[in-house]
Design a protein around this motif. Structure first.
Motif, mmCIF file in Angstrom:
data_model
loop_
_atom_site.group_PDB
_atom_site.id
_atom_site.type_symbol
_atom_site.label_atom_id
_atom_site.label_comp_id
_atom_site.label_asym_id
_atom_site.label_seq_id
_atom_site.Cartn_x
_atom_site.Cartn_y
_atom_site.Cartn_z
ATOM 1 N N ARG A 123 0.951 -1.227 0.003
ATOM 2 C CA ARG A 123 -0.083 0.136 -0.164
ATOM 3 C C ARG A 123 0.925 1.242 -0.287
ATOM 4 N NH1 ARG A 123 -2.463 -2.551 4.057
ATOM 5 N NH2 ARG A 123 -1.868 -1.386 5.814
ATOM 6 N N GLU A 124 1.919 1.336 0.682
ATOM 7 C CA GLU A 124 2.675 2.403 1.348
ATOM 8 C C GLU A 124 4.329 2.609 0.403
ATOM 9 O OE1 GLU A 124 3.152 3.332 5.005
ATOM 10 O OE2 GLU A 124 0.131 3.087 5.642
ATOM 11 N N GLY A 125 4.543 1.092 0.162
ATOM 12 C CA GLY A 125 6.090 1.292 -0.878
ATOM 13 C C GLY A 125 5.771 2.450 -2.179
ATOM 14 N N ILE A 126 7.130 2.903 -2.470
ATOM 15 C CA ILE A 126 7.012 3.654 -3.304
ATOM 16 C C ILE A 126 8.141 3.346 -4.690
ATOM 17 C CG2 ILE A 126 8.044 5.824 -5.002
ATOM 18 C CD1 ILE A 126 7.220 6.755 -2.060
ATOM 19 N N VAL A 127 7.426 2.058 -5.528
ATOM 20 C CA VAL A 127 8.417 1.452 -6.588
ATOM 21 C C VAL A 127 8.535 2.684 -7.338
ATOM 22 C CG1 VAL A 127 8.012 -0.098 -8.378
ATOM 23 C CG2 VAL A 127 6.649 -0.379 -6.324
ATOM 24 N N HIS A 128 10.434 2.511 -7.710
ATOM 25 C CA HIS A 128 10.903 3.017 -8.336
ATOM 26 C C HIS A 128 11.605 2.570 -9.789
ATOM 27 C CE1 HIS A 128 12.113 6.605 -5.838
ATOM 28 N NE2 HIS A 128 10.932 6.031 -5.726
ATOM 29 N N ALA A 129 11.233 2.184 -10.740
ATOM 30 C CA ALA A 129 12.249 2.088 -12.201
ATOM 31 C C ALA A 129 13.499 2.574 -12.690
ATOM 32 C CB ALA A 129 11.040 1.947 -12.930
ATOM 33 N N GLY A 130 13.747 3.443 -11.993
ATOM 34 C CA GLY A 130 15.512 3.532 -11.953
ATOM 35 C C GLY A 130 15.766 4.682 -11.446
ATOM 36 N N TYR B 197 10.580 1.918 0.508
ATOM 37 C CA TYR B 197 10.390 1.516 2.386
ATOM 38 C C TYR B 197 11.004 1.447 3.610
ATOM 39 C CZ TYR B 197 6.251 -0.906 4.970
ATOM 40 O OH TYR B 197 5.219 -0.942 5.608
ATOM 41 N N ALA B 198 10.858 2.367 4.073
ATOM 42 C CA ALA B 198 11.985 2.318 5.728
ATOM 43 C C ALA B 198 12.244 1.673 5.868
ATOM 44 C CB ALA B 198 11.686 4.242 6.180
ATOM 45 N N GLN B 199 13.206 1.500 6.392
ATOM 46 C CA GLN B 199 14.190 -0.338 7.307
ATOM 47 C C GLN B 199 12.517 -0.166 8.620
ATOM 48 O OE1 GLN B 199 17.108 -1.107 7.824
ATOM 49 N NE2 GLN B 199 17.205 -1.009 10.573
ATOM 50 N N THR B 200 12.386 1.732 8.986
ATOM 51 C CA THR B 200 11.919 1.508 10.310
ATOM 52 C C THR B 200 10.352 1.188 10.139
ATOM 53 O OG1 THR B 200 10.635 3.453 9.377
ATOM 54 C CG2 THR B 200 12.998 4.150 11.298
ATOM 55 N N ASP C 35 11.125 12.599 -8.544
ATOM 56 C CA ASP C 35 10.469 10.991 -8.316
ATOM 57 C C ASP C 35 11.412 9.516 -8.369
ATOM 58 O OD1 ASP C 35 8.057 12.534 -9.738
ATOM 59 O OD2 ASP C 35 8.058 12.165 -10.971
ATOM 60 N N GLU C 36 12.143 9.896 -8.502
ATOM 61 C CA GLU C 36 13.565 8.869 -8.690
ATOM 62 C C GLU C 36 14.591 9.605 -7.542
ATOM 63 O OE1 GLU C 36 12.485 6.020 -12.100
ATOM 64 O OE2 GLU C 36 13.710 7.312 -12.316
ATOM 65 N N LEU C 37 15.734 8.613 -7.363
ATOM 66 C CA LEU C 37 16.912 9.128 -5.943
ATOM 67 C C LEU C 37 17.725 9.223 -7.732
ATOM 68 C CD1 LEU C 37 15.331 6.850 -4.367
ATOM 69 C CD2 LEU C 37 17.871 6.149 -3.628
ATOM 70 N N ILE C 38 18.499 10.677 -6.681
ATOM 71 C CA ILE C 38 19.243 11.058 -7.744
ATOM 72 C C ILE C 38 20.533 11.573 -6.653
ATOM 73 C CG2 ILE C 38 20.155 13.567 -8.443
ATOM 74 C CD1 ILE C 38 17.512 14.874 -8.386
ATOM 75 N N TYR C 39 21.643 10.754 -7.573
ATOM 76 C CA TYR C 39 22.801 10.273 -7.074
ATOM 77 C C TYR C 39 23.748 11.098 -7.454
ATOM 78 C CZ TYR C 39 21.799 5.259 -5.092
ATOM 79 O OH TYR C 39 21.713 4.932 -4.150
ATOM 80 N N ALA C 40 24.499 12.495 -6.826
ATOM 81 C CA ALA C 40 24.940 13.665 -7.396
ATOM 82 C C ALA C 40 26.697 13.339 -7.566
ATOM 83 C CB ALA C 40 24.598 14.882 -7.063
#
Length: 393
Positions: A69-76, A102-105, A199-204
């Motif tokens: 329900r709460e997890g956010i699926v990321h495709a990239g 989905y956080a470890q907590t 919307d997705e993680l950014i590695y800078a």
């Protein structure tokens, strides 16, 4: 209190709790001993990226309802460097795999609720002092609970109590070999009441240092900055953090950094560490008790989950067949995946971070590597396959 169990599990984090749940479903009894209180364990901020294999394991053991329900699926993910950006598309490069935020907590909260409702004993504020008799067929765990000393006899002991736990010391120094690397920088991690800026993680990657843009929910951002070892979070006021995040993620296109109140700050040292073997006699190590990776590759929680998936399968095989074949192979099976994750995490870390005093030559090598990932489907696929998660076995 039970004075004997099949599997004594030291540590009530995600590894110990997931193992207890899988053993329960296989009809194998266990006792979980956690040194901290429940509130502390449920609020302990750690990882937030789950590989598909970890998600599948949580669903299979009955802990997937809220995750779905709460997890956010990321495709990239997005790589930023030299004011450029490049997206790595996981499904097209990995045959359809993705990751879930989905956080470890939240993983821990779900597993604790299941264990207390349906599983075997889970004792909080029960610090373990020693593991004895690892080389016998009846190892013993000595611990304190509610002001009294207790002894738990076990057929097997699963050490899931982390890097600073006692379980790994059941492996004698003459048997244990430690491999490690220290990094000359740390992460300043913050939680902010601000919607994610992407919307997705950014590695800078930048000359100013590394930055990572992640999230915990659609309203909460999880953000990281490379900082010198020994940094005091108090030296980083909110405005300085936001300004540095913006400077390190600059690109030659329109992009807005969403700012908001910062609610938590902490400094995370960076290390790589592997203890071999992961088994000695009847004591088996899992998760951070056996290995540590820098968080750049999002492998820590997922490696722990992979360990206990292998371990639960081995215990189930023993119950069904009477054979210790899979338990005997446990360390070698897990270490193949551990070392691959160590390599990938080290690669991500050294490619994206800027060492103190780094030469211009080394900086150009980093840009060359990032260009290779951005222009070569083969290099991009190698990153995507490792990030989304290799097979557990």
């Amino acid at each position: 209190m039970t004075v004997h169990t099949t599997v004594g599990i030291i540590g009530g984090g995600p590894a110990g709790l997931l193992l207890a749940r899988m053993l329960h479903n296989a009809g194998i009894d266990s006792v979980v001993l956690e040194s901290r209180g429940r509130d502390y364990v449920e609020q302990r901020q750690r990882a937030g990226i789950l590989e598909q294999g970890t998600v599948d394991a949580l669903r299979a053991c009955g802990a997937g309802d809220r995750l779905d329900r709460e997890g956010i699926v990321h495709a990239g993910i997005e790589l930023r460097y030299d004011r450029r950006s490049h997206r790595i598309d996981f499904p097209s490069l990995t045959g359809g795999r993705s990751v879930t935020v989905y956080a470890q907590t939240e993983v821990v909260k779900d597993l604790i609720a299941l264990q207390l409702r349906e599983g075997g004993p889970l004792l909080f504020e029960a610090p373990v002092h020693a593991v004895e008799g690892a080389g016998t067929d009846r190892p013993v765990i000595r611990y304190t609970h509610e002001g009294r000393e207790h002894t738990l006899g076990c057929d097997w002991v699963a050490g899931c109590d982390g890097f600073h736990g006692v379980a790994k010391h059941a492996v004698p120094d003459g048997v244990r070999t430690v491999f490690e690397r220290a990094y000359p920088y740390s992460w300043l991690g913050v939680l902010a009441d601000a919607p994610p800026s992407s919307d997705e993680l950014i590695y800078a990657h930048s000359e100013r240092g590394f930055a990572l843009f992640s999230m915990r929910s659609p309203a909460v951002s999880r953000l990281y900055l490379q900082v010198p070892n020994g940094t005091d979070p108090a030296d980083w006021p909110d405005e300085r953090i936001w300004d540095e995040l913006e400077a390190r993620s600059a690109v030659d296109r329109d992009w807005t950094l969403h700012r908001g109140p910062i609610t938590a700050k902490s400094v995370l040292p960076m290390r790589s560490h592997v203890t071999e073997p992961m088994r000695h006699g009847r004591v088996l190590l899992a998760g951070d008790a056996a290995h540590i990776v820098p968080p750049t590759g999002a492998k820590g929680l997922n490696l722990a989950a992979a360990d206990v998936i292998v371990l639960a399968q081995a215990f189930d095989h023993l119950k069904r067949t009477g054979s210790t074949e899979l338990l005997d192979a446990y360390s070698a099976t897990c270490l193949r995946r551990v070392w691959r994750a160590e390599h990938f995490s080290g690669f991500m870390t050294t490619t994206l971070h800027t060492d103190p005093g780094q030469s211009p030559f080394d900086s150009r090598l980093q840009i060359s590597q990032l260009d290779r990932i951005a222009t070569s489907p083969h290099a991009a696929a190698e990153l995507a396959e490792n990030y989304a998660g290799l097979p557990v076995v």
